[in-house]
Design an enzyme around this catalytic site. Structure first.
Site, PDB file in Angstrom:
ATOM      1  N   ASP A  98       0.239  -1.097   5.811  1.00  0.00           N
ATOM      2  CA  ASP A  98      -0.471  -0.368   4.762  1.00  0.00           C
ATOM      3  C   ASP A  98      -1.626  -1.220   4.260  1.00  0.00           C
ATOM      4  OD1 ASP A  98      -1.211   1.334   2.689  1.00  0.00           O
ATOM      5  OD2 ASP A  98       0.322   0.570   1.329  1.00  0.00           O
ATOM      6  N   ASP A 100      -4.525  -1.090   1.405  1.00  0.00           N
ATOM      7  CA  ASP A 100      -4.891  -0.399   0.175  1.00  0.00           C
ATOM      8  C   ASP A 100      -6.137  -1.070  -0.407  1.00  0.00           C
ATOM      9  OD1 ASP A 100      -5.077   0.622  -2.438  1.00  0.00           O
ATOM     10  OD2 ASP A 100      -2.910   0.907  -2.553  1.00  0.00           O
ATOM     11  N   ASP A 295      -0.260  -4.885   2.864  1.00  0.00           N
ATOM     12  CA  ASP A 295       0.739  -4.885   1.802  1.00  0.00           C
ATOM     13  C   ASP A 295       2.075  -5.316   2.415  1.00  0.00           C
ATOM     14  OD1 ASP A 295       2.399  -4.423  -0.325  1.00  0.00           O
ATOM     15  OD2 ASP A 295       1.737  -2.370  -0.686  1.00  0.00           O
TER      16      ASP A 295
END
Length: 392
Positions: A98, A100, A295
């Site tokens: 992930d 972000d 992440d």
């Protein structure tokens, strides 16, 4: 969010789902499913521990429930609907990454626009894919725009599905450059003594073929090319900006770079002690500039729920979009993830938080108050809490 706004978004999400074709992930019946419905109030309640058998046809379920967010698990289980994780019977998990934009060191919150944040996030995505494809050799990967602030990558190579948390953390540490030791990247070789020296010498090199060592070598050669393209006085000034490099070392390092370019290009960074000192700094710069700031908890969590491609993000109204590998460079999330359902219509909204909106190739400033806007803009503003639905 007011009831009129909630009802409008829920209905239009349902319209989207009734016309959408949702592709299920592999082994969809072995995964846990979850969703967040549209509810009044500031909080969101996750409904989870559902199996595909519980939901039925995913298309019928989405059209009926019209959820705000939809998720499926990275993990595969014997019985995904059991509410106790330890009793689900874990079989394996995808390796999920992930990215972000809110967590990127290159992003300045409050200054970078949404489009700028997403552009920086795509740069980080391309670095991540370089690690996954070139360093690890993964083949079975799905790249997804999250519909919000970044991207997901699902790796489903059979060789990694059985990895547990500690092994997944090692992958995280590698792509983030955590604990990377300069000495581990450098290959030391003993060579014969030079004229006037009977004892052997040590030659320190960086591989040019792959991995962090090759990245460091490319960064060093880029700096060498920059120095050699400059006027000598400017190059010496640039070199003296490095800690511990005075005029004498700067002269020696520049001369060594000029006279030993071919050796440097072949990976030898030991052409002079002063240059070697600078190379150490450049390697640390490489780690800072070229790591993939993923992440960590997402990748190490074998039970993580992740957004379903084809669903809508309830915080933006944008589609969670699967992206073909060859299309990533050209992909524009603020154009390509705008649902067709929300195009071609105008709606009235009461804007409570005006400002810049960048969507579907347009960039404009929305004023506060009641006004008519393209529906995809209105949905975006309402989903982000910046507007309420006005009466038509």
């Amino acid at each position: 969010m007011e009831e009129r706004t909630l009802s409008y978004l829920r209905g239009r999400f349902g319209d989207h789902y009734r016309r959408a074709e949702i592709a299920l992930p592999p082994a969809a019946n072995e995964r846990e499913w979850g969703f967040i419905p549209w509810t009044e109030g500031p909080g969101e309640t996750m409904v989870r521990h559902r199996s595909l058998l519980d939901l039925g046809s995913i298309g019928d379920f989405l059209g009926r429930k019209k959820p705000r967010h939809v998720y499926f698990s990275a993990g595969r289980y014997d019985d995904p609907s059991i509410s106790t994780m330890s009793k689900k019977g874990w079989r394996s998990s995808d390796l999920v990454f992930d990215l972000d934009a809110d967590h990127l060191p290159s992003v300045t919150l409050g200054e970078d626009s949404y489009a700028e944040m997403l552009a920086k996030c795509k740069d980080a995505l391309l670095r991540l894919l370089d690690f996954l494809e070139d360093d690890f050799g993964f083949k079975d990967m799905t790249v997804v725009f999250s519909g919000g602030r970044g991207y997901h990558v699902h790796v489903r190579d059979e060789s990694i599905r059985g990895l547990e948390r500690d092994a997944r953390r090692e992958v995280v540490d590698y792509v983030r450059g955590i604990g990377l030791d300069f000495d581990e990247l450098v290959d030391e070789q003993t060579v014969a003594g030079t004229a006037g020296r009977s004892s052997p010498a040590t030659k320190r090199t960086l591989t040019t073929e792959g991995g962090w060592s090759a990245r460091a070598h490319r960064h060093i050669m880029s700096e060498v090319d920059t120095l050699l393209s400059m006027e000598e006085s400017a190059a010496l000034e640039r070199l003296q900006a490095y800690d511990g490099i005075g005029q004498g070392k700067a002269n020696a390092a520049l001369t060594a770079a000029r006279n030993n370019y071919d050796e440097l290009a072949a990976g030898n960074i030991d052409v002079h002690a002063a240059f070697y000192q600078i190379a150490q700094v450049l390697v640390h710069e490489t780690v800072a500039d070229e790591n993939a700031p993923i992440d960590e908890p997402v990748t190490t969590d074998t039970n993580r729920l992740i957004r379903l491609p084809g669903s809508l993000h309830g915080g933006s109204g944008l589609e969670v979009r699967r992206i073909d590998r060859d299309d990533i460079d050209a992909f524009d999330p603020l154009v390509d993830a705008v649902p067709e359902t929300f195009r071609g219509h105008e709606i009235a909204v009461d804007v409570t938080d005006g400002g810049l909106v960048e969507l579907d190739g347009d960039s404009f400033t929305v004023a506060e108050g009641i006004q008519s806007v393209p529906e995809h803009v209105g949905v975006f503003l309402m989903a982000r809490g910046r507007a309420e639905k006005a009466q038509e």
